[in-house]
Enzyme design. Structure first.
Site, PDB file in Angstrom:
ATOM      1  N   HIS A 102      -2.282  -5.638  -8.664  1.00 22.20           N
ATOM      2  CA  HIS A 102      -3.083  -4.570  -8.232  1.00 22.20           C
ATOM      3  C   HIS A 102      -4.744  -5.020  -8.523  1.00 22.20           C
ATOM      4  CE1 HIS A 102      -4.752  -0.337  -7.809  1.00 22.20           C
ATOM      5  NE2 HIS A 102      -5.387  -0.490  -8.778  1.00 22.20           N
ATOM      6  N   LEU A 149       4.275   3.957  -1.021  1.00 25.26           N
ATOM      7  CA  LEU A 149       5.028   4.025  -2.236  1.00 25.26           C
ATOM      8  C   LEU A 149       6.260   3.269  -1.768  1.00 25.26           C
ATOM      9  CD1 LEU A 149       5.073   5.425  -4.829  1.00 25.26           C
ATOM     10  CD2 LEU A 149       6.071   7.455  -3.673  1.00 25.26           C
ATOM     11  N   LEU A 168       0.891  -1.105   0.042  1.00 26.29           N
ATOM     12  CA  LEU A 168       0.054  -0.086  -0.173  1.00 26.29           C
ATOM     13  C   LEU A 168       0.970   1.362  -0.002  1.00 26.29           C
ATOM     14  CD1 LEU A 168      -2.845  -0.982   2.613  1.00 26.29           C
ATOM     15  CD2 LEU A 168      -3.019  -1.351  -0.052  1.00 26.29           C
ATOM     16  N   GLU A 189      -6.635 -13.519  -8.326  1.00 29.17           N
ATOM     17  CA  GLU A 189      -5.450 -13.174  -7.642  1.00 29.17           C
ATOM     18  C   GLU A 189      -4.745 -14.797  -7.052  1.00 29.17           C
ATOM     19  OE1 GLU A 189      -6.230  -8.919  -5.643  1.00 29.17           O
ATOM     20  OE2 GLU A 189      -6.472 -10.528  -4.501  1.00 29.17           O
ATOM     21  N   ASN A 199       4.386  -5.929  -8.285  1.00 25.00           N
ATOM     22  CA  ASN A 199       3.244  -5.803  -7.239  1.00 25.00           C
ATOM     23  C   ASN A 199       1.685  -6.509  -7.787  1.00 25.00           C
ATOM     24  OD1 ASN A 199       1.849  -5.255  -4.779  1.00 25.00           O
ATOM     25  ND2 ASN A 199       1.804  -3.020  -5.393  1.00 25.00           N
TER      26      ASN A 199
END
Length: 130
Positions: free
Chosen positions: A38, A21, A19, A108, A36
């Site tokens: 999303h 940066l 979550l 996912e 990552n």
């Protein structure tokens, strides 16, 4: 952390819905090695604050006909790295935020491990991902 990672020399750094940066120094030290996941089809519904239920709510509010997941390399901008793979699911007009979350979770679980394996062991897969 950067020194520890440099000592380890990981083949891949896998973030699963990270979550924050990600530190730019780590991204620079490990180009094309930080990935990552999303919960939307980037570039739609990406950026700061767009995670989890926030994404699913936006998808429902925009009356999207489909959504999906994006697996991407991480760079210094939220959800902006080169896309590795995307997987879609159709949506019904009656789908709720919870329905969307469930569909995303299924994508996912099915696809993220496969893509990680393909990145780590490309010689085991043909050009069709088999």
């Amino acid at each position: 952390m950067l020194n520890l990672l440099k000592d380890i020399q990981p083949d891949l750094i896998v973030l699963a819905g990270f979550l924050w940066l990600f530190p730019e120094k780590i991204v620079e030290a490990f180009p094309d090695k930080v990935i990552n996941l999303h919960p939307a089809l980037l570039p739609k519904f990406g950026g700061k604050g767009m995670y989890g239920a926030n994404v699913h709510k936006a998808v429902v509010e925009q009356k999207e006909e489909k959504t999906g997941i994006t697996i991407h390399f991480v760079n210094e901008v939220y959800d902006d790295g080169k896309i590795i793979a995307q997987f879609e699911t159709e949506l019904k007009p009656t789908d709720t935020v919870e329905d969307v979350a469930s569909k995303i979770n299924e994508l996912e679980m099915e696809h993220f491990p496969k893509v990680i394996n393909e990145l780590l062991f490309p010689e085991r897969y043909d050009t069709n991902g088999n």
